[in-house]
Write a protein that holds these residues in place. Structure first.
Motif, PDB file in Angstrom:
ATOM      1  N   PRO A 176       1.073  -0.710   0.030  1.00 24.71           N
ATOM      2  CA  PRO A 176      -0.041  -0.331  -0.161  1.00 24.71           C
ATOM      3  C   PRO A 176       0.498   1.183  -0.202  1.00 24.71           C
ATOM      4  O   PRO A 176       1.687   1.499   0.393  1.00 24.71           O
ATOM      5  CB  PRO A 176      -0.621   0.059   1.248  1.00 24.71           C
ATOM      6  N   GLU A 179       0.084   6.488   1.969  1.00 18.14           N
ATOM      7  CA  GLU A 179      -0.407   7.877   1.977  1.00 18.14           C
ATOM      8  C   GLU A 179      -2.045   6.847   2.744  1.00 18.14           C
ATOM      9  O   GLU A 179      -2.178   7.267   3.489  1.00 18.14           O
ATOM     10  CB  GLU A 179      -1.431   8.828   1.415  1.00 18.14           C
ATOM     11  N   TRP A 180      -2.050   5.746   1.942  1.00 21.85           N
ATOM     12  CA  TRP A 180      -3.436   5.041   2.591  1.00 21.85           C
ATOM     13  C   TRP A 180      -2.599   4.230   3.793  1.00 21.85           C
ATOM     14  O   TRP A 180      -3.463   4.392   4.416  1.00 21.85           O
ATOM     15  CB  TRP A 180      -3.507   3.803   1.414  1.00 21.85           C
ATOM     16  N   LYS A 183      -3.030   7.289   6.394  1.00 22.31           N
ATOM     17  CA  LYS A 183      -4.231   7.262   6.546  1.00 22.31           C
ATOM     18  C   LYS A 183      -5.867   5.734   7.411  1.00 22.31           C
ATOM     19  O   LYS A 183      -6.483   6.415   7.986  1.00 22.31           O
ATOM     20  CB  LYS A 183      -5.238   6.929   5.478  1.00 22.31           C
ATOM     21  N   ASN A 184      -4.729   5.328   6.920  1.00 23.84           N
ATOM     22  CA  ASN A 184      -5.712   3.848   7.818  1.00 23.84           C
ATOM     23  C   ASN A 184      -4.435   2.693   9.218  1.00 23.84           C
ATOM     24  O   ASN A 184      -5.556   1.898   9.850  1.00 23.84           O
ATOM     25  CB  ASN A 184      -5.726   2.681   6.828  1.00 23.84           C
ATOM     26  N   LYS A 210      -9.194  -3.993   2.760  1.00 23.09           N
ATOM     27  CA  LYS A 210      -9.569  -2.254   2.999  1.00 23.09           C
ATOM     28  C   LYS A 210      -9.123  -2.743   0.757  1.00 23.09           C
ATOM     29  O   LYS A 210      -8.885  -1.413  -0.090  1.00 23.09           O
ATOM     30  CB  LYS A 210      -9.650  -1.173   3.415  1.00 23.09           C
ATOM     31  N   ILE A 211      -7.431  -3.179   0.507  1.00 27.77           N
ATOM     32  CA  ILE A 211      -6.293  -2.984  -0.196  1.00 27.77           C
ATOM     33  C   ILE A 211      -6.343  -3.915  -0.523  1.00 27.77           C
ATOM     34  O   ILE A 211      -6.184  -4.755  -1.683  1.00 27.77           O
ATOM     35  CB  ILE A 211      -5.620  -1.914   0.260  1.00 27.77           C
ATOM     36  N   ASP A 276      -1.881   3.382  -4.179  1.00 24.65           N
ATOM     37  CA  ASP A 276      -3.249   3.675  -3.574  1.00 24.65           C
ATOM     38  C   ASP A 276      -4.560   3.565  -4.296  1.00 24.65           C
ATOM     39  O   ASP A 276      -4.552   3.739  -5.381  1.00 24.65           O
ATOM     40  CB  ASP A 276      -2.328   5.738  -3.864  1.00 24.65           C
ATOM     41  N   ASP A 278      -8.546   5.045  -3.075  1.00 23.88           N
ATOM     42  CA  ASP A 278      -9.342   6.375  -2.510  1.00 23.88           C
ATOM     43  C   ASP A 278     -10.704   5.819  -2.809  1.00 23.88           C
ATOM     44  O   ASP A 278     -11.559   6.217  -4.354  1.00 23.88           O
ATOM     45  CB  ASP A 278      -8.381   7.686  -2.696  1.00 23.88           C
TER      46      ASP A 278
END
Length: 461
Positions: A176, A179-180, A183-184, A210-211, A276, A278
């Motif tokens: 990931p 930024e991801w 954020k998580n 989520k990813i 990334d 989003d």
């Protein structure tokens, strides 16, 4: 009066246009046409809409097959119909056509060749055929092309080069994006005597639902038998990572590696691909999905490849399929970018930093003369020559009484016992240690990151 003949080759985003001498026959696949993606299939195929002209419907359909295949190989296509743009599968673009002119003339004129990658072609029912001149019509044709099989076959015939043609298959690590991760909640910050260390929890992040599906989708695009890349699996190296982290915690602060350096050194990937993803809610059942793939050089932690941000608006329960379509488009683009990146690296080499330090217990410094090949020279001059001997390029960036630091580019490969092996900065540093031993200097190699290595000079033998 002499006539002036001008031949203009114009490639535009929507298609390609060619002007020619009056009465000169233009190959159907080079004739004027517009192209755009129509639909993305699940089996490595793409449906492309071709707008062209012909003498009748059958002429338009047959030309569209040739034109769509030509576009996939040499020009790619722009984004359309919620389908990401895609680069040409030829890393050299249209120049490959002239390089292999005899092959491609046979390919596009022999119906058993180009047609074998076109399982279906039909008129677009939403766009009626229209007359545009005497005995000339304009038509929209939907052409299905098996892109993956086309690419594979052209590579197997050595028409399009595969990365393996350069002597190696690059290893890629999927992770990931920063930024991801932030954020998580997968990045923690630790104060290390005034310096803030960021610790990335990749083992947990890569299994986050989520990813994780996006990472798996990209891996499935690349990690196939005889595929373009090898995907590095972190799970099998978690124990080694923990061991290296324990060793790192026992080091002095000056010698400690960052958590990213430890991961990079243990995983030994040639390229990190940061994903990334989003997902932003919009109105009602709509949400906005953004996918960006970025290539990071693990040796320098520099961003070396930036993929196009693919932005989609999902409706209702179609989010997963649109994510897969976006990932497929981003992966196809990235494949071409990675090819170009490593094609250049074969020539220029790997970037990194070499530091040489002299122990305070020695009785000499970098200005002390030593004898090399019967000639007396200052140690710093001898070192500079040795560093350059095993590098493609080197640049001394800084120095003190006890240290010398070089930015270097080392060859991607080295030859040993007749075998071609992938190079490493540790191997490069050990070669320098061997050369220093020849002039009576003892030293040892201390890795300080995948793209950074230190040679610690301990004394005289």
């Amino acid at each position: 009066m002499k006539k002036s003949l001008i031949i203009i080759f114009l490639f535009i985003l929507g298609g390609s246009a060619f002007s020619q001498k009056k009465g000169e026959k233009v190959e159907p696949w080079l004739d004027n046409y517009d192209r755009m993606p129509f639909q993305q299939a699940k089996d490595g195929s793409i449906l492309i809409q071709i707008k062209n002209t012909g003498t009748d419907v059958n002429d338009c359909i047959e030309k569209a097959k040739q034109q769509a295949v030509y576009a996939v190989i040499f020009t790619g296509y722009a984004e359309g119909n919620n389908i990401p743009a895609a680069a040409a599968i030829s890393p050299n673009g249209a120049s490959l056509y002239n390089e292999k002119l005899d092959f491609f003339k046979e390919f596009f004129t022999n119906t058993t060749l180009y047609r074998s990658y076109v399982p279906k072609a039909m008129l677009d029912p939403k766009n009626p055929v229209s007359e545009v001149g005497k005995k000339m019509i304009e038509a929209y044709v939907i052409v299905t092309i098996e892109i993956n099989r086309l690419r594979k076959d052209l590579e197997s015939q050595n028409i399009i080069k595969a990365l393996s043609d350069f002597g190696f298959t690059p290893s890629v690590f999927l992770v990931p994006s920063d930024e991801w991760m932030n954020k998580n909640g997968y990045v923690t910050k630790k104060d290390n005597q005034g310096t803030i260390d960021e610790i990335y929890d990749y083992p947990r992040a890569i299994i986050d639902p989520k990813i994780s599906k996006a990472l798996s989708a990209i891996e499935s695009k690349f990690n196939k038998p005889k595929g373009p890349f090898t995907i590095v699996d972190m799970k099998g190296k978690l124990d080694q990572i923990k061991l290296e982290e324990a060793k790192n915690n026992a080091r002095t602060n000056a010698k400690k590696e960052s958590s990213l350096d430890i991961f990079a050194r243990v995983l030994k990937a040639d390229l990190w691909v940061k994903v990334d993803l989003d997902d932003k809610p919009k109105n009602g059942m709509e949400s906005q999905l953004l996918v960006t793939l970025t290539g990071i050089d693990p040796y320098t932690n520099n961003k070396v490849i930036t993929g196009t941000t693919i932005q989609k608006t999902t409706h209702g329960d179609d989010q997963f399929q649109l994510m897969m379509n976006s990932i497929n488009g981003a992966s196809d683009e990235l494949r071409t970018l990675i090819f170009g990146y490593f094609q250049e690296k074969v020539i220029t080499g790997l970037d990194g930093t070499l530091t040489l330090s002299i122990s305070e217990n020695t009785d000499f410094d970098f200005d002390t003369p030593f004898t090399q090949n019967g000639e007396e020279k200052a140690l710093n001059r001898i070192i500079a020559k040795i560093v350059k001997k095993y590098a493609n390029d080197r640049l001394e960036t800084s120095g003190t009484e006890t240290t010398r630091e070089f930015s270097v580019k080392i060859p991607l490969f080295f030859e040993e016992d007749g075998e071609k092996e992938k190079n490493t900065f540790t191997y490069y540093a050990n070669k320098i240690v061997d050369e220093l031993m020849k002039i009576g200097i003892t030293s040892k190699v201390e890795p300080s990151g995948l793209g950074r290595v230190e040679i610690f000079i301990t004394g005289k033998k």
